[in-house]
Motif scaffolding. Structure first.
Motif, PDB file in Angstrom:
ATOM      1  N   PHE A 149     -10.712  -3.188 -11.985  1.00  0.00           N
ATOM      2  CA  PHE A 149     -10.114  -4.023 -11.088  1.00  0.00           C
ATOM      3  C   PHE A 149     -10.231  -3.646  -9.502  1.00  0.00           C
ATOM      4  O   PHE A 149     -10.224  -4.573  -8.750  1.00  0.00           O
ATOM      5  N   LEU A 150      -9.904  -2.671  -9.399  1.00  0.00           N
ATOM      6  CA  LEU A 150      -9.783  -1.890  -7.964  1.00  0.00           C
ATOM      7  C   LEU A 150     -11.054  -1.988  -7.353  1.00  0.00           C
ATOM      8  O   LEU A 150     -11.100  -2.280  -6.007  1.00  0.00           O
ATOM      9  N   ASN A 151     -12.260  -1.885  -8.008  1.00  0.00           N
ATOM     10  CA  ASN A 151     -13.517  -2.065  -7.342  1.00  0.00           C
ATOM     11  C   ASN A 151     -14.312  -3.158  -7.375  1.00  0.00           C
ATOM     12  O   ASN A 151     -15.080  -3.318  -6.811  1.00  0.00           O
ATOM     13  N   ASP A 152     -13.470  -4.200  -8.079  1.00  0.00           N
ATOM     14  CA  ASP A 152     -13.918  -5.753  -7.986  1.00  0.00           C
ATOM     15  C   ASP A 152     -14.164  -6.152  -6.370  1.00  0.00           C
ATOM     16  O   ASP A 152     -13.328  -6.130  -5.782  1.00  0.00           O
ATOM     17  N   PRO A 153     -15.571  -6.468  -6.052  1.00  0.00           N
ATOM     18  CA  PRO A 153     -15.834  -7.012  -4.901  1.00  0.00           C
ATOM     19  C   PRO A 153     -15.001  -8.307  -4.277  1.00  0.00           C
ATOM     20  O   PRO A 153     -14.869  -8.428  -3.209  1.00  0.00           O
ATOM     21  N   LEU A 154     -14.458  -8.915  -5.295  1.00  0.00           N
ATOM     22  CA  LEU A 154     -13.831 -10.079  -5.098  1.00  0.00           C
ATOM     23  C   LEU A 154     -12.211  -9.701  -4.613  1.00  0.00           C
ATOM     24  O   LEU A 154     -11.730 -10.597  -4.077  1.00  0.00           O
ATOM     25  N   GLU A 155     -11.982  -8.597  -5.016  1.00  0.00           N
ATOM     26  CA  GLU A 155     -10.650  -8.224  -4.602  1.00  0.00           C
ATOM     27  C   GLU A 155      -9.539  -8.989  -5.230  1.00  0.00           C
ATOM     28  O   GLU A 155      -8.801  -9.273  -4.502  1.00  0.00           O
ATOM     29  N   PRO A 156      -9.416  -8.981  -6.446  1.00  0.00           N
ATOM     30  CA  PRO A 156      -8.202 -10.151  -6.970  1.00  0.00           C
ATOM     31  C   PRO A 156      -6.961  -9.454  -6.353  1.00  0.00           C
ATOM     32  O   PRO A 156      -6.737  -8.284  -6.526  1.00  0.00           O
ATOM     33  N   GLY A 157      -6.157 -10.443  -6.349  1.00  0.00           N
ATOM     34  CA  GLY A 157      -4.739 -10.189  -5.872  1.00  0.00           C
ATOM     35  C   GLY A 157      -4.667 -10.230  -4.267  1.00  0.00           C
ATOM     36  O   GLY A 157      -3.442 -10.076  -3.637  1.00  0.00           O
ATOM     37  N   ARG A 158      -5.655  -9.793  -3.367  1.00  0.00           N
ATOM     38  CA  ARG A 158      -5.595  -9.819  -2.022  1.00  0.00           C
ATOM     39  C   ARG A 158      -5.012 -10.838  -1.335  1.00  0.00           C
ATOM     40  O   ARG A 158      -4.297 -10.584  -0.442  1.00  0.00           O
ATOM     41  N   LYS A 159      -5.253 -12.153  -1.570  1.00  0.00           N
ATOM     42  CA  LYS A 159      -4.737 -13.209  -0.844  1.00  0.00           C
ATOM     43  C   LYS A 159      -3.292 -13.230  -1.176  1.00  0.00           C
ATOM     44  O   LYS A 159      -2.517 -13.841  -0.183  1.00  0.00           O
ATOM     45  N   GLU A 160      -3.019 -13.057  -2.418  1.00  0.00           N
ATOM     46  CA  GLU A 160      -1.465 -13.116  -2.651  1.00  0.00           C
ATOM     47  C   GLU A 160      -0.691 -12.220  -1.954  1.00  0.00           C
ATOM     48  O   GLU A 160       0.379 -12.269  -1.204  1.00  0.00           O
ATOM     49  N   ILE A 161      -1.377 -10.939  -1.527  1.00  0.00           N
ATOM     50  CA  ILE A 161      -0.563  -9.836  -0.789  1.00  0.00           C
ATOM     51  C   ILE A 161      -0.625 -10.094   0.581  1.00  0.00           C
ATOM     52  O   ILE A 161       0.236  -9.859   1.337  1.00  0.00           O
ATOM     53  N   GLU A 162      -1.705 -10.656   1.310  1.00  0.00           N
ATOM     54  CA  GLU A 162      -1.823 -11.015   2.381  1.00  0.00           C
ATOM     55  C   GLU A 162      -0.841 -12.256   2.638  1.00  0.00           C
ATOM     56  O   GLU A 162      -0.177 -12.282   3.968  1.00  0.00           O
ATOM     57  N   GLU A 163      -0.450 -13.107   1.805  1.00  0.00           N
ATOM     58  CA  GLU A 163       0.476 -14.315   1.836  1.00  0.00           C
ATOM     59  C   GLU A 163       1.980 -13.606   2.176  1.00  0.00           C
ATOM     60  O   GLU A 163       2.750 -14.037   2.715  1.00  0.00           O
ATOM     61  N   ALA A 164       2.124 -12.658   1.052  1.00  0.00           N
ATOM     62  CA  ALA A 164       3.534 -11.972   1.135  1.00  0.00           C
ATOM     63  C   ALA A 164       3.857 -11.375   2.318  1.00  0.00           C
ATOM     64  O   ALA A 164       4.756 -11.282   2.795  1.00  0.00           O
ATOM     65  N   TYR A 165       2.551 -10.661   2.981  1.00  0.00           N
ATOM     66  CA  TYR A 165       2.929  -9.881   4.202  1.00  0.00           C
ATOM     67  C   TYR A 165       2.999 -10.922   5.374  1.00  0.00           C
ATOM     68  O   TYR A 165       4.028 -10.429   6.205  1.00  0.00           O
ATOM     69  N   LYS A 166       2.394 -12.123   5.406  1.00  0.00           N
ATOM     70  CA  LYS A 166       2.794 -12.839   6.502  1.00  0.00           C
ATOM     71  C   LYS A 166       4.121 -13.674   6.327  1.00  0.00           C
ATOM     72  O   LYS A 166       4.957 -13.697   7.331  1.00  0.00           O
ATOM     73  N   LEU A 167       4.616 -13.682   4.827  1.00  0.00           N
ATOM     74  CA  LEU A 167       5.800 -14.055   4.745  1.00  0.00           C
ATOM     75  C   LEU A 167       6.950 -13.216   5.415  1.00  0.00           C
ATOM     76  O   LEU A 167       7.982 -13.610   5.855  1.00  0.00           O
ATOM     77  N   THR A 168       6.707 -11.876   5.324  1.00  0.00           N
ATOM     78  CA  THR A 168       7.805 -11.064   5.602  1.00  0.00           C
ATOM     79  C   THR A 168       8.124 -11.089   7.272  1.00  0.00           C
ATOM     80  O   THR A 168       9.162 -11.225   7.636  1.00  0.00           O
ATOM     81  N   HIS A 169       6.755 -11.475   7.904  1.00  0.00           N
ATOM     82  CA  HIS A 169       7.039 -11.561   9.417  1.00  0.00           C
ATOM     83  C   HIS A 169       7.865 -12.925   9.598  1.00  0.00           C
ATOM     84  O   HIS A 169       8.426 -13.155  10.643  1.00  0.00           O
ATOM     85  N   GLU A 170       7.318 -13.964   8.707  1.00  0.00           N
ATOM     86  CA  GLU A 170       8.152 -15.129   8.954  1.00  0.00           C
ATOM     87  C   GLU A 170       9.631 -14.861   8.694  1.00  0.00           C
ATOM     88  O   GLU A 170      10.497 -15.743   9.611  1.00  0.00           O
ATOM     89  N   LEU A 171      10.034 -14.117   7.905  1.00  0.00           N
ATOM     90  CA  LEU A 171      11.280 -13.778   7.775  1.00  0.00           C
ATOM     91  C   LEU A 171      11.997 -12.952   8.600  1.00  0.00           C
ATOM     92  O   LEU A 171      13.357 -12.584   8.425  1.00  0.00           O
ATOM     93  N   GLY A 172      11.219 -12.323   9.555  1.00  0.00           N
ATOM     94  CA  GLY A 172      11.804 -11.536  10.701  1.00  0.00           C
ATOM     95  C   GLY A 172      11.678 -10.181  10.052  1.00  0.00           C
ATOM     96  O   GLY A 172      12.591  -9.105  10.722  1.00  0.00           O
ATOM     97  N   ILE A 173      11.300  -9.708   9.046  1.00  0.00           N
ATOM     98  CA  ILE A 173      10.713  -8.270   8.570  1.00  0.00           C
ATOM     99  C   ILE A 173      10.011  -7.816   9.286  1.00  0.00           C
ATOM    100  O   ILE A 173       8.608  -7.977   8.864  1.00  0.00           O
ATOM    101  N   HIS A 174      10.046  -6.501   9.832  1.00  0.00           N
ATOM    102  CA  HIS A 174       9.029  -5.810  10.629  1.00  0.00           C
ATOM    103  C   HIS A 174       8.986  -4.346  10.464  1.00  0.00           C
ATOM    104  O   HIS A 174       8.185  -3.591  11.007  1.00  0.00           O
ATOM    105  N   SER A 175       9.931  -3.894   9.454  1.00  0.00           N
ATOM    106  CA  SER A 175       9.907  -2.663   9.143  1.00  0.00           C
ATOM    107  C   SER A 175      10.505  -2.409   7.543  1.00  0.00           C
ATOM    108  O   SER A 175      11.005  -3.430   7.059  1.00  0.00           O
ATOM    109  N   ILE A 176      10.355  -1.239   6.967  1.00  0.00           N
ATOM    110  CA  ILE A 176      10.851  -1.155   5.767  1.00  0.00           C
ATOM    111  C   ILE A 176      11.922   0.231   5.772  1.00  0.00           C
ATOM    112  O   ILE A 176      11.763   1.029   6.606  1.00  0.00           O
ATOM    113  N   PRO A 177      12.715   0.153   4.406  1.00  0.00           N
ATOM    114  CA  PRO A 177      13.068  -0.789   3.531  1.00  0.00           C
ATOM    115  C   PRO A 177      13.846  -1.881   3.708  1.00  0.00           C
ATOM    116  O   PRO A 177      14.553  -1.892   4.758  1.00  0.00           O
ATOM    117  N   ASN A 178      13.751  -3.129   3.406  1.00  0.00           N
ATOM    118  CA  ASN A 178      14.620  -4.263   3.168  1.00  0.00           C
ATOM    119  C   ASN A 178      14.678  -4.728   1.932  1.00  0.00           C
ATOM    120  O   ASN A 178      14.061  -4.691   1.043  1.00  0.00           O
TER     121      ASN A 178
END
Length: 228
Positions: A149-178
């Protein structure tokens, strides 16, 4: 961290909230090269970030990192821990949550905290991530599936994580923890117990059933409850 809850008709004097917790991925250094196991030590990173030893000492004092670490069960931060891109570890935690359950992914997350912050290991090192996962989940296949899974060149799960990270910024979250409660309330890691109680009382009164990060990350434990 996202908490989702729904209103429950529990009678006084002991009203109760039923909720689940999901870890939301966040990148401290999103521009780190993710093709290498690590980029630099954390000491090197922070000295550059805060302009030298004096600036770093001031930040440590201001944020009480030692005290917060002890409260979270981390008695000692390894200042020379290996700093890296953390995409692989985020993908792994989300994958374990989907395949094995949120309790297992939370246990893995806790162990990875020790692995990185105490033992000083890099969160982009496949061998290390596989070893930790084998130990936590008591896997008998030598971690073959996890490594694949970790070595898969298609990187499954990456798109979802990038979208979640984008959402944190849309919600005004720029540090952790929240803490994000039902996509409606946001509490910082410095919030007091009273702040949390105020939010939970509001949830008990009005209900709260919009786990936005669970939807983006596709976490089934949440989705099954929402669809009931």
């Amino acid at each position: 961290m996202e908490l989702w809850s729904e209103r429950r008709p529990f009678p006084p004097p002991t009203p109760t909230l039923d909720f689940k917790v999901i870890r939301v991925p966040f990148f401290l250094e999103p521009d780190y090269d993710d093709s290498v196991p690590f980029v630099e030590t954390n000491r090197e990173r922070l000295l550059k970030k805060w302009g030298g030893e004096a600036g770093w000492r001031e930040q440590r004092k201001r944020h009480d990192l030692q005290g917060r670490g002890e409260a979270a069960g981390i008695p000692h931060f390894n200042n020379n821990r290996l700093a890296s891109n953390t995409m692989k570890s985020h993908r792994l935690v989300q994958y374990i949550g989907k395949k094995f359950g949120l309790a297992e992914s939370e246990e893995l997350y806790d162990r990875l905290n020790v692995y990185h912050f105490v033992d000083g290991k890099a969160l982009n090192d496949v061998d290390g991530l596989v070893d930790v996962t084998i130990d936590v989940l008591k896997l008998t296949d030598g971690g073959k599936e996890i490594r694949s899974f970790l070595n898969d060149p298609l990187e499954p799960g990456r798109k979802e994580i990038e979208e979640a990270y984008k959402l944190t910024h849309e919600l005004g979250i720029h540090s952790i923890p929240n803490f994000v409660v039902g996509g409606k309330f946001i509490l910082s890691g410095a919030a007091s117990p009273t702040d949390f109680l105020d939010v939970f009382e509001q949830v008990q009164e009005d209900g709260c059933s919009n786990p936005v990060f669970a939807k983006v990350l596709g976490v089934r434990d949440f989705q099954a409850t929402i669809n009931e």
